[in-house]
Design a protein around this motif. Structure first.
Motif, PDB file in Angstrom:
ATOM      1  N   LEU A 133      -4.226 -11.382   3.765  1.00  0.00           N
ATOM      2  CA  LEU A 133      -3.391 -11.796   2.641  1.00  0.00           C
ATOM      3  C   LEU A 133      -4.105 -12.759   1.707  1.00  0.00           C
ATOM      4  N   LEU A 134      -4.858 -13.711   2.240  1.00  0.00           N
ATOM      5  CA  LEU A 134      -5.517 -14.691   1.387  1.00  0.00           C
ATOM      6  C   LEU A 134      -6.606 -14.052   0.529  1.00  0.00           C
ATOM      7  N   ARG A 135      -7.314 -13.106   1.081  1.00  0.00           N
ATOM      8  CA  ARG A 135      -8.379 -12.420   0.335  1.00  0.00           C
ATOM      9  C   ARG A 135      -7.854 -11.233  -0.459  1.00  0.00           C
ATOM     10  N   ARG A 136      -6.606 -10.848  -0.199  1.00  0.00           N
ATOM     11  CA  ARG A 136      -6.005  -9.666  -0.817  1.00  0.00           C
ATOM     12  C   ARG A 136      -6.872  -8.427  -0.552  1.00  0.00           C
ATOM     13  N   ARG A 137      -7.100  -8.195   0.727  1.00  0.00           N
ATOM     14  CA  ARG A 137      -7.892  -7.051   1.157  1.00  0.00           C
ATOM     15  C   ARG A 137      -7.201  -6.316   2.301  1.00  0.00           C
ATOM     16  N   LEU A 138      -7.407  -5.010   2.329  1.00  0.00           N
ATOM     17  CA  LEU A 138      -7.040  -4.178   3.475  1.00  0.00           C
ATOM     18  C   LEU A 138      -8.346  -3.673   4.083  1.00  0.00           C
ATOM     19  N   THR A 139      -8.559  -3.932   5.359  1.00  0.00           N
ATOM     20  CA  THR A 139      -9.767  -3.434   6.016  1.00  0.00           C
ATOM     21  C   THR A 139      -9.436  -2.100   6.690  1.00  0.00           C
ATOM     22  N   ILE A 140     -10.134  -1.072   6.277  1.00  0.00           N
ATOM     23  CA  ILE A 140      -9.862   0.282   6.762  1.00  0.00           C
ATOM     24  C   ILE A 140     -10.849   0.600   7.870  1.00  0.00           C
ATOM     25  N   GLU A 141     -10.358   0.661   9.094  1.00  0.00           N
ATOM     26  CA  GLU A 141     -11.203   0.851  10.274  1.00  0.00           C
ATOM     27  C   GLU A 141     -10.824   2.069  11.102  1.00  0.00           C
ATOM     28  N   GLU A 142      -9.598   2.583  10.913  1.00  0.00           N
ATOM     29  CA  GLU A 142      -9.103   3.687  11.732  1.00  0.00           C
ATOM     30  C   GLU A 142      -8.362   4.692  10.873  1.00  0.00           C
ATOM     31  N   SER A 143      -8.177   5.859  11.438  1.00  0.00           N
ATOM     32  CA  SER A 143      -7.324   6.878  10.839  1.00  0.00           C
ATOM     33  C   SER A 143      -6.626   7.623  11.974  1.00  0.00           C
ATOM     34  N   VAL A 144      -5.439   8.128  11.696  1.00  0.00           N
ATOM     35  CA  VAL A 144      -4.710   8.875  12.715  1.00  0.00           C
ATOM     36  C   VAL A 144      -4.177  10.155  12.084  1.00  0.00           C
ATOM     37  N   THR A 145      -4.351  11.261  12.796  1.00  0.00           N
ATOM     38  CA  THR A 145      -3.946  12.572  12.301  1.00  0.00           C
ATOM     39  C   THR A 145      -3.199  13.307  13.398  1.00  0.00           C
ATOM     40  N   GLU A 146      -2.224  14.090  12.992  1.00  0.00           N
ATOM     41  CA  GLU A 146      -1.500  14.914  13.952  1.00  0.00           C
ATOM     42  C   GLU A 146      -2.247  16.230  14.140  1.00  0.00           C
ATOM     43  N   VAL A 147      -2.656  16.517  15.367  1.00  0.00           N
ATOM     44  CA  VAL A 147      -3.394  17.743  15.679  1.00  0.00           C
ATOM     45  C   VAL A 147      -2.643  18.486  16.777  1.00  0.00           C
ATOM     46  N   ASN A 148      -2.135  19.657  16.419  1.00  0.00           N
ATOM     47  CA  ASN A 148      -1.383  20.473  17.384  1.00  0.00           C
ATOM     48  C   ASN A 148      -0.260  19.672  18.056  1.00  0.00           C
ATOM     49  N   PHE A 162       0.646  -8.051  -6.926  1.00  0.00           N
ATOM     50  CA  PHE A 162       2.084  -7.781  -6.853  1.00  0.00           C
ATOM     51  C   PHE A 162       2.490  -7.176  -5.501  1.00  0.00           C
ATOM     52  N   LEU A 163       1.500  -6.719  -4.699  1.00  0.00           N
ATOM     53  CA  LEU A 163       1.812  -6.190  -3.372  1.00  0.00           C
ATOM     54  C   LEU A 163       1.762  -7.260  -2.286  1.00  0.00           C
ATOM     55  N   ALA A 164       1.276  -8.453  -2.625  1.00  0.00           N
ATOM     56  CA  ALA A 164       1.058  -9.484  -1.610  1.00  0.00           C
ATOM     57  C   ALA A 164       2.358  -9.879  -0.909  1.00  0.00           C
ATOM     58  N   GLU A 165       3.418 -10.044  -1.678  1.00  0.00           N
ATOM     59  CA  GLU A 165       4.681 -10.510  -1.082  1.00  0.00           C
ATOM     60  C   GLU A 165       5.264  -9.474  -0.128  1.00  0.00           C
ATOM     61  N   ARG A 205       9.213   2.615  -0.349  1.00  0.00           N
ATOM     62  CA  ARG A 205       8.681   1.990  -1.570  1.00  0.00           C
ATOM     63  C   ARG A 205       7.269   1.447  -1.370  1.00  0.00           C
ATOM     64  N   ASP A 206       7.068   0.662  -0.318  1.00  0.00           N
ATOM     65  CA  ASP A 206       5.752   0.066  -0.092  1.00  0.00           C
ATOM     66  C   ASP A 206       4.691   1.128   0.199  1.00  0.00           C
ATOM     67  N   VAL A 207       5.090   2.189   0.903  1.00  0.00           N
ATOM     68  CA  VAL A 207       4.156   3.276   1.200  1.00  0.00           C
ATOM     69  C   VAL A 207       3.642   3.889  -0.102  1.00  0.00           C
ATOM     70  N   VAL A 208       4.552   4.177  -1.017  1.00  0.00           N
ATOM     71  CA  VAL A 208       4.175   4.774  -2.301  1.00  0.00           C
ATOM     72  C   VAL A 208       3.249   3.854  -3.080  1.00  0.00           C
ATOM     73  N   LEU A 209       3.593   2.577  -3.155  1.00  0.00           N
ATOM     74  CA  LEU A 209       2.806   1.645  -3.962  1.00  0.00           C
ATOM     75  C   LEU A 209       1.412   1.413  -3.380  1.00  0.00           C
ATOM     76  N   ALA A 238      -0.659   4.562  -4.030  1.00  0.00           N
ATOM     77  CA  ALA A 238      -0.947   4.782  -5.443  1.00  0.00           C
ATOM     78  C   ALA A 238      -1.859   3.730  -6.042  1.00  0.00           C
ATOM     79  N   TYR A 239      -1.889   2.540  -5.478  1.00  0.00           N
ATOM     80  CA  TYR A 239      -2.694   1.468  -6.069  1.00  0.00           C
ATOM     81  C   TYR A 239      -3.918   1.094  -5.233  1.00  0.00           C
ATOM     82  N   CYS A 240      -3.993   1.591  -3.996  1.00  0.00           N
ATOM     83  CA  CYS A 240      -5.146   1.267  -3.145  1.00  0.00           C
ATOM     84  C   CYS A 240      -5.984   2.491  -2.794  1.00  0.00           C
ATOM     85  N   GLY A 241      -5.426   3.695  -2.960  1.00  0.00           N
ATOM     86  CA  GLY A 241      -6.200   4.908  -2.748  1.00  0.00           C
ATOM     87  C   GLY A 241      -6.466   5.254  -1.296  1.00  0.00           C
TER      88      GLY A 241
END
Length: 310
Positions: free
Chosen positions: A143-158, A179-182, A117-121, A124-127
């Protein structure tokens, strides 16, 4: 040598280009002297690929790799011109992009169950891209700023995991709805700052193939969204953000595109309604001028339009 001149490539990009070289380019061109690579030869090879049944998008990718190699040969003074420049490529059939509405997102989240559920939301709401979600750590959830800091990515390669900076190296801060904070607070509760927020049910890294096989595809079918991919939730986030009034610049920052022009190229259809809004506002502006003129007794004058030809 061409591969070595792109140190900034993500490992997945390098593996993909290496595969194109090994499977399509080198079997035909690997032993051909550069001086004997001709425009006619490259064009004929592209036509052969298409006749062999390769999809238009694949043919374009394969031809692009060869062209890039030859472009490097020009830069390194081994060729005067790029013989692949200007070749005719098959048209790529564009499939309509699917955007979910809020009701469909809720249906998918419900069908995804407790773990999904949380993965989908969040998708769908943060892109976020799925690799960015999988690499999200507890310290990235503010949580206080209601922000996600995007610094990394991980991919499956071979079959193994490749960690990198986000695509286009665009580290960014993405707001999440209140509504995602909790649910996010529950997920990070008790985690060390380097722990992953969205792991697999077994506790490892969330891999997109395992996720689709484990619950996503079944949840999409149960929600009446057969064939939906996780990346289409990123498109959905873009659609809902624009509907909420986001500008091109705001959407670019949210999605982590390198330039606003990239965002507009990808999602130009989402801004079509803006043209109607502009026309409506121009009509309103003229109506206000005319109304003010009537109220004040002044005569509004407008330049006469002259016919200047068809």
């Amino acid at each position: 040598m061409w591969l070595a001149t792109h140190p900034s490539w993500a490992e997945s990009t390098r593996a993909r280009n290496r595969s194109v070289l090994d499977n399509h380019v080198l079997p035909v061109w690997g032993k051909v002297p550069l001086s004997r690579v001709t425009f006619e030869g490259v064009q004929g090879w592209v036509s052969d690929l298409q006749r062999a049944g390769l999809a238009a998008a694949t043919v374009r990718k394969v031809a692009g790799v060869l062209s890039s190699v030859l472009r490097y040969a020009v830069k390194s003074k081994r060729l005067v011109v790029n013989p692949a420049e200007g070749i005719s490529l098959p048209s790529q059939k564009l499939t309509p992009r699917r955007y979910l509405d809020a009701r469909q997102v809720e249906g998918l989240a419900e069908a995804a169950g407790e773990h999904g559920r949380d993965v989908v939301l969040v998708l769908a709401y943060c892109g976020l891209r799925i690799g960015e979600l999988s690499a999200l750590r507890a310290r990235n959830v503010l949580l206080l700023r209601r922000r996600l800091t995007i610094e990394e990515s991980v991919t499956e390669v071979n079959g193994r995991l490749a960690w990198s900076s986000p695509k286009d190296h665009q580290r960014r801060s993405v707001p999440f709805p209140s509504f995602l904070a909790e649910s996010l607070a529950r997920r990070v509760d008790g985690l060390d700052k380097e722990d992953l927020v969205f792991g697999s049910p077994q506790g490892g890294v969330l891999r997109v193939r395992n996720m689709r096989r484990g619950w996503f595809d079944a949840a999409a079918e149960d929600a009446g969204l057969t064939g939906l991919t996780p990346h289409e939730l990123r498109h959905t986030a873009a659609s809902m953000a624009v509907s909420a009034g986001a500008s091109v610049l705001a959407l670019q920052r949210m999605l982590g595109h390198e330039k606003p022009s990239v965002t507009l190229d990808v999602y130009s259809d989402l801004f079509d309604e803006d043209l109607d809004t502009v026309a409506d506002r121009l009509t309103d502006a003229r109506s206000r001028i005319l109304a003010d003129s009537v109220r004040t007794g002044e005569v509004a004058t407008f330049p006469q339009m002259r016919a200047t030809g068809p």
